[in-house]
Design a protein around this motif. Structure first.
Motif, PDB file in Angstrom:
ATOM      1  N   PHE A 209     -15.641  20.820  41.723  1.00  0.00           N
ATOM      2  CA  PHE A 209     -16.351  20.499  40.479  1.00  0.00           C
ATOM      3  C   PHE A 209     -15.895  19.146  39.927  1.00  0.00           C
ATOM      4  CE2 PHE A 209     -16.789  25.188  40.301  1.00  0.00           C
ATOM      5  CZ  PHE A 209     -18.166  25.247  40.213  1.00  0.00           C
ATOM      6  N   LEU A 210     -16.829  18.429  39.346  1.00  0.00           N
ATOM      7  CA  LEU A 210     -16.488  17.208  38.608  1.00  0.00           C
ATOM      8  C   LEU A 210     -16.219  17.639  37.169  1.00  0.00           C
ATOM      9  CD1 LEU A 210     -19.102  14.676  40.044  1.00  0.00           C
ATOM     10  CD2 LEU A 210     -16.893  15.404  40.956  1.00  0.00           C
ATOM     11  N   THR A 211     -15.024  17.352  36.691  1.00  0.00           N
ATOM     12  CA  THR A 211     -14.572  17.960  35.435  1.00  0.00           C
ATOM     13  C   THR A 211     -14.296  16.958  34.323  1.00  0.00           C
ATOM     14  OG1 THR A 211     -12.318  17.932  36.280  1.00  0.00           O
ATOM     15  CG2 THR A 211     -13.562  19.964  36.602  1.00  0.00           C
ATOM     16  N   ASN A 212     -14.286  15.675  34.644  1.00  0.00           N
ATOM     17  CA  ASN A 212     -13.994  14.651  33.641  1.00  0.00           C
ATOM     18  C   ASN A 212     -15.184  13.704  33.533  1.00  0.00           C
ATOM     19  OD1 ASN A 212     -10.939  15.081  33.033  1.00  0.00           O
ATOM     20  ND2 ASN A 212     -11.165  15.230  35.248  1.00  0.00           N
ATOM     21  N   TRP A 213     -15.784  13.677  32.383  1.00  0.00           N
ATOM     22  CA  TRP A 213     -17.013  12.929  32.192  1.00  0.00           C
ATOM     23  C   TRP A 213     -16.925  12.054  30.948  1.00  0.00           C
ATOM     24  CZ3 TRP A 213     -21.442  13.739  35.383  1.00  0.00           C
ATOM     25  CH2 TRP A 213     -21.331  14.800  36.300  1.00  0.00           C
ATOM     26  N   LYS A 214     -17.716  11.023  30.934  1.00  0.00           N
ATOM     27  CA  LYS A 214     -18.033  10.305  29.707  1.00  0.00           C
ATOM     28  C   LYS A 214     -19.369  10.854  29.203  1.00  0.00           C
ATOM     29  CE  LYS A 214     -14.695   7.173  29.602  1.00  0.00           C
ATOM     30  NZ  LYS A 214     -13.726   7.080  28.468  1.00  0.00           N
ATOM     31  N   VAL A 215     -19.502  10.968  27.885  1.00  0.00           N
ATOM     32  CA  VAL A 215     -20.724  11.556  27.324  1.00  0.00           C
ATOM     33  C   VAL A 215     -21.192  10.730  26.135  1.00  0.00           C
ATOM     34  CG1 VAL A 215     -19.388  13.131  25.858  1.00  0.00           C
ATOM     35  CG2 VAL A 215     -21.751  13.722  26.450  1.00  0.00           C
ATOM     36  N   ILE A 216     -22.525  10.653  25.973  1.00  0.00           N
ATOM     37  CA  ILE A 216     -23.095   9.941  24.827  1.00  0.00           C
ATOM     38  C   ILE A 216     -24.346  10.676  24.347  1.00  0.00           C
ATOM     39  CG2 ILE A 216     -24.582   8.359  26.174  1.00  0.00           C
ATOM     40  CD1 ILE A 216     -23.755   6.146  24.153  1.00  0.00           C
ATOM     41  N   GLY A 217     -24.580  10.658  23.043  1.00  0.00           N
ATOM     42  CA  GLY A 217     -25.761  11.286  22.465  1.00  0.00           C
ATOM     43  C   GLY A 217     -25.432  11.838  21.092  1.00  0.00           C
ATOM     44  N   PRO A 218     -26.320  12.537  20.432  1.00  0.00           N
ATOM     45  CA  PRO A 218     -27.625  12.943  20.979  1.00  0.00           C
ATOM     46  C   PRO A 218     -28.704  11.884  20.794  1.00  0.00           C
ATOM     47  CG  PRO A 218     -27.317  13.901  18.821  1.00  0.00           C
ATOM     48  CD  PRO A 218     -26.049  13.140  19.122  1.00  0.00           C
ATOM     49  N   PHE A 219     -29.658  11.902  21.749  1.00  0.00           N
ATOM     50  CA  PHE A 219     -30.900  11.172  21.599  1.00  0.00           C
ATOM     51  C   PHE A 219     -31.996  12.210  21.318  1.00  0.00           C
ATOM     52  CE2 PHE A 219     -28.056   8.665  24.180  1.00  0.00           C
ATOM     53  CZ  PHE A 219     -28.191   7.387  23.662  1.00  0.00           C
ATOM     54  N   ASP A 220     -33.159  11.706  20.973  1.00  0.00           N
ATOM     55  CA  ASP A 220     -34.176  12.615  20.428  1.00  0.00           C
ATOM     56  C   ASP A 220     -34.894  13.436  21.516  1.00  0.00           C
ATOM     57  OD1 ASP A 220     -35.694  13.892  18.588  1.00  0.00           O
ATOM     58  OD2 ASP A 220     -37.076  12.224  18.216  1.00  0.00           O
ATOM     59  N   ASN A 221     -34.936  14.751  21.287  1.00  0.00           N
ATOM     60  CA  ASN A 221     -35.754  15.637  22.140  1.00  0.00           C
ATOM     61  C   ASN A 221     -36.560  16.594  21.277  1.00  0.00           C
ATOM     62  OD1 ASN A 221     -36.751  16.646  24.588  1.00  0.00           O
ATOM     63  ND2 ASN A 221     -35.198  18.259  24.665  1.00  0.00           N
ATOM     64  N   LYS A 222     -36.802  16.193  20.013  1.00  0.00           N
ATOM     65  CA  LYS A 222     -37.640  17.022  19.145  1.00  0.00           C
ATOM     66  C   LYS A 222     -39.061  17.055  19.722  1.00  0.00           C
ATOM     67  CE  LYS A 222     -34.839  18.195  15.721  1.00  0.00           C
ATOM     68  NZ  LYS A 222     -33.963  17.215  15.231  1.00  0.00           N
ATOM     69  N   GLY A 223     -39.642  18.232  19.744  1.00  0.00           N
ATOM     70  CA  GLY A 223     -40.972  18.353  20.345  1.00  0.00           C
ATOM     71  C   GLY A 223     -40.948  18.111  21.842  1.00  0.00           C
ATOM     72  N   LEU A 224     -39.763  18.221  22.446  1.00  0.00           N
ATOM     73  CA  LEU A 224     -39.583  18.065  23.904  1.00  0.00           C
ATOM     74  C   LEU A 224     -40.002  16.687  24.402  1.00  0.00           C
ATOM     75  CD1 LEU A 224     -40.860  21.583  25.110  1.00  0.00           C
ATOM     76  CD2 LEU A 224     -38.503  20.874  24.657  1.00  0.00           C
ATOM     77  N   ILE A 225     -39.797  15.662  23.551  1.00  0.00           N
ATOM     78  CA  ILE A 225     -40.195  14.313  23.982  1.00  0.00           C
ATOM     79  C   ILE A 225     -39.139  13.668  24.871  1.00  0.00           C
ATOM     80  CG2 ILE A 225     -41.567  13.937  21.884  1.00  0.00           C
ATOM     81  CD1 ILE A 225     -39.241  12.023  20.965  1.00  0.00           C
ATOM     82  N   GLY A 226     -37.940  14.226  24.866  1.00  0.00           N
ATOM     83  CA  GLY A 226     -36.814  13.519  25.474  1.00  0.00           C
ATOM     84  C   GLY A 226     -36.796  13.510  26.991  1.00  0.00           C
ATOM     85  N   PHE A 227     -37.337  14.549  27.621  1.00  0.00           N
ATOM     86  CA  PHE A 227     -37.244  14.632  29.078  1.00  0.00           C
ATOM     87  C   PHE A 227     -37.916  13.425  29.726  1.00  0.00           C
ATOM     88  CE2 PHE A 227     -38.728  16.067  33.283  1.00  0.00           C
ATOM     89  CZ  PHE A 227     -37.541  16.550  33.816  1.00  0.00           C
ATOM     90  N   ASP A 228     -39.066  13.051  29.207  1.00  0.00           N
ATOM     91  CA  ASP A 228     -39.801  11.921  29.798  1.00  0.00           C
ATOM     92  C   ASP A 228     -39.407  10.575  29.195  1.00  0.00           C
ATOM     93  OD1 ASP A 228     -41.283  13.458  31.611  1.00  0.00           O
ATOM     94  OD2 ASP A 228     -42.733  14.002  30.051  1.00  0.00           O
TER      95      ASP A 228
END
Lengths: 381, 411
Positions: A209-228
């Motif tokens: 498993f990869l266990t050490n990550w850098k993370v950033i967010g949140p960005f917008d996914n209201k109304g499921l707009i974020g996936f695309d």
């Protein structure tokens, strides 16, 4: 009854007589037709004719047929399997003996296709009750996952018996079994047993498993707009950058996990964001150019990139999470490789729809962990 | 040589005649999920009303045959043979199609395939979740991995499709379960999920897609049903959370649409030219020969849980999540009576004459007499193995698969 037996004998005899070898070029043409099968039924007609022709082969052609699995696509493998099974069924019904020595030699040949080797073994077992005991104990580190699983099963049984009378021997047997175990249930059985015997297994390491990550967010996914939507981390990963997120400025931070199965829990480690997109990135150092599998588990929608190349994405929420839930092939280059994951959470309010998690491991196609050649700067353990 | 051949031909012909005669004696075909006409009913069978298949007691069990893996797929019966699918292996990536002699239970052949699509499912379900179907000469076996194998009745592979192999996001991490139907030369498969959702009509001759249409992006486990309208045209009804879309089997083109939503687990049932939809309880519509339908009634109290509704005589029956069977007038939707059974149920009921047969998940088969003013439990019959699949009926026998065995009960 006599009439039925006579009819069966006649049919069996006719089949046995009709089984004939094909000229090499004709055999090759049929195999080529099957291997030409493509998506959306392209080549299905020719493949069906080829299966029909190959199904009349005698058992002496079995290993030739099995050798044809090499480099066959998943679709073509199923056509070849159908032909192989039909040959075996017909010839066994006709009372023809299988070429057991040839089948055994084939299944032991690790240069052959793993699925064809397994089929050879299972064909052998139809007429040889001793095959498992003779052959499986030597398959612990086989490239074929099913062979390894069988070998591990035998060792677990042995270790379980030993536990009552010889603790040290039981530990040694369990540890031997662990070397071949890649599937969750067997690894859990072994690590659980070893724990009771006072031995701890590093499951993160075992699975890769990869266990050490850098993370950033949140960005917008209201109304499921974020996936695309394409947010800045998909264009370039600048770990020092300040970006505009869903509700203000965001920057890269660290997230790690001590979970045995490498689960990064966004909701617990950071915040139970809803209608959100988070990005996670890490580096993976490979000692050479190679193809690996990234195996993910998540109840959230996701996309994954390696070295800037989008490999796959899935727009599904809260339909379960499991180790190795998704398998994605990735081409690693020698040296440092960048892995980027986009993880999307929706806005469902039900209790069962609150998980915001990811587990990701690197392994070969049979599930054996592939570890980094060396540790990296921003993802060091 | 010529004489030998004549003798051989003569014996083979007599054998074939005997086989056909045997097929006639064993009973009619049951070629798909819920039978040839999708009603789950055989009009004139004398089904067993008592049986037992436990270690302690065996009664009225024709035969039972071991299976290599679990399955929610029900058996089908074609020409004196029983066909069923199963999945096995740690990741359920081994797909099995099996054929048994209807009379003796002897396994006649088995084919295995490797799944080309995803095989993750909820632990309760399996990759062998879709009941296969047949046009009488071919077997079409669809799996949760969206592999579709077409074999002749003797197990020879005719073609193979990997619909998730072709469209990699067509999957559901909980598993898929829609059972295909065959209409003329078209096999209709619903591959509906949250990500890449579609239905497709495959050419039965080679598996090529005659048509493929985008469907609502929402997990869906229901199965298509067919109905002959007043003009004699076969309409295919695709059910989803959005409702019902009636299509032409050959082209996939839309004929009409019911947009008031529908369940994504129990499927609709057809009766006398009308369609009973698990929608806002239960809703009855009558498709017209043109491009529309007439709304007949809606009854909110008749909503089924997992098992699909069934019509027997003049009543429709549904099972709710508490194991309560509701009976209502099929013409009006008026509730007639309710009866508490021992659930939970995943398998759908089947019936003949005045009796319904319902298996709960623990393998308890409950026979209910529905002829009177109130339903009556005639018997409870245990085989003590998990049953999640819907039975098939042929002759006077019930064919049902448990997690471990294929059973012939009675007959």
């Amino acid at each position: 009854m006599r009439l039925q037996y006579f009819a069966s004998w006649c049919v069996a005899g006719a089949i046995a007589v009709s089984a004939t070898s094909l000229p090499a070029d004709e055999f090759d043409d049929h195999v080529a037709a099957i291997k030409s099968v493509q998506k959306e039924a392209i080549g299905n007609d020719a493949a069906a004719n080829a299966v029909k022709a190959l199904s009349t082969l005698p058992v002496t052609s079995l290993t030739r047929l099995l050798s044809a699995f090499q480099d066959a696509s998943p679709l073509a493998s199923n056509y070849l399997r159908a032909a192989t099974e039909t040959v075996v069924d017909r010839q066994l019904a006709a009372g023809v003996k299988l070429p057991t020595k040839d089948l055994e030699a084939f299944m032991l040949d690790r240069n052959q296709d793993p699925r064809a080797r397994r089929l050879a073994y299972e064909t052998l077992r139809r007429v040889d009750d001793t095959a498992e005991g003779r052959l499986i104990p030597g398959m612990l580190l086989d490239p074929g996952a099913e062979f390894r699983r069988d070998a591990v099963r035998l060792l677990i049984a042995k270790a379980t018996e030993q536990a009552a009378t010889n603790k040290d021997a039981s530990i040694a047997t369990y540890q031997e079994a662990l070397k071949g175990a890649t599937e969750e249930d067997q690894v859990k059985d072994i690590s659980g047993a070893l724990k009771k015997l006072g031995v701890t297994v590093d499951l993160q390491q075992h699975f890769g498993f990869l266990t050490n990550w850098k993370v950033i967010g949140p960005f917008d996914n209201k109304g499921l707009i974020g996936f695309d939507a394409t947010y800045a981390p998909e264009k370039s990963i600048e770990l020092a950058a300040k970006l505009t997120g869903q509700s203000g400025e965001v920057s890269w931070g660290d997230v790690t996990t001590k979970d045995d199965f490498g689960v990064i829990d966004i909701a617990k480690s950071l915040s139970p964001y809803k209608g959100a997109v988070m990005y996670l990135t890490t580096n993976f150092v490979s000692d050479r150019d190679r193809t690996v599998e990234l195996r993910l588990g998540t109840p959230n929608a996701w996309k994954v990139w390696v070295n800037g190349q989008l490999l796959f994405g899935r727009d599904e929420y809260h339909r379960g999470m499991a180790i190795d839930q998704y398998r994605v092939k990735a081409a690693l280059k020698s040296g440092t490789n960048s892995v980027l994951v986009k993880l999307c959470q929706n806005e469902q309010t039900e209790d069962w729809a609150q998980r915001y998690q990811l587990q990701l491991r690197v392994c070969d196609s049979s599930g054996v962990a592939i570890h980094e050649a060396k540790q990296t700067a921003h993802a060091s353990k | 040589m010529r004489i030998s051949f004549r003798r051989f031909a003569s014996v083979t012909t007599r054998s074939l005649v005997a086989t056909l005669a045997l097929a006639c004696l064993t009973g009619a075909d049951w070629r798909q999920f819920r039978g040839n006409d999708l009603t789950s009913v055989v009009a004139d069978a004398k089904l067993p009303t008592t049986w037992s298949g436990t270690d302690d007691k065996t009664e009225n069990i024709g035969w039972k045959a071991p299976l290599p893996g679990r399955g929610l797929s029900g058996p089908i019966v074609v020409n004196g043979r029983v066909y069923v699918t199963a999945s096995s292996g740690f990741t359920q990536d081994r797909l099995h199609v099996l054929c048994f002699d209807q009379g003796s239970g002897k396994k006649l052949w088995e084919r295995q395939f490797w799944a080309t699509g995803r095989t993750m499912t909820h632990p309760k379900t399996t990759v062998a979740s879709s009941t296969p179907c047949s046009d009488g000469t071919r077997i079409f076996a669809q799996f949760s991995s969206n592999d579709v194998a077409c074999l002749d009745l003797d197990g020879n592979l005719l073609w193979y499709r990997g619909l998730t192999h072709d469209f990699p996001n067509a999957s559901n991490s909980l598993g898929m379960a829609s059972s295909p139907v065959v209409v003329g030369d078209t096999l209709i498969c619903q591959v509906e999920n949250d990500a890449e959702s579609f239905a497709t009509g495959l050419d039965v001759n080679n598996g090529a897609s005659r048509w493929k249409k985008v469907r609502p992006k929402r997990a869906n486990w229901t199965s298509p049903v067919t109905l002959k309208d007043e003009s004699g045209r076969t309409q295919v009804m695709l059910q989803s959370s959005a409702g019902i879309e009636a299509i032409d089997a050959n082209s996939g083109s839309k004929l009409w649409e019911f947009t008031k939503g529908a369940s994504t687990i129990p499927s609709s049932v057809v009766t006398n030219g009308s369609l009973l939809i698990p929608s806002n309880g239960l809703t009855s519509v009558k498709p017209s020969a043109g491009s529309g339908f007439e709304l007949l009634w809606n009854e909110g109290k008749l909503g089924p849980a997992t098992a699909s509704p069934i019509v027997l005589g003049d009543k429709v029956f549904t099972l709710n999540s508490a194991g309560v069977m509701s009976a209502a007038e099929v013409a009006t939707g008026k509730l007639a009576w309710q009866l508490r059974l021992k659930g939970p149920f995943t398998s759908s009921p089947v019936g003949s004459g005045s009796h319904l047969v319902i298996f709960n998940e623990a393998g308890l088969g409950q026979v209910v007499n529905v002829a009177g003013e109130k339903g009556e439990i005639v018997s409870e019959n245990d085989i003590k193995e998990t049953i999640l699949a819907t039975p098939a009926l042929s002759g006077n026998a019930i064919f049902v698969r448990s997690d471990k065995h294929l059973w012939k009960i009675g007959g």
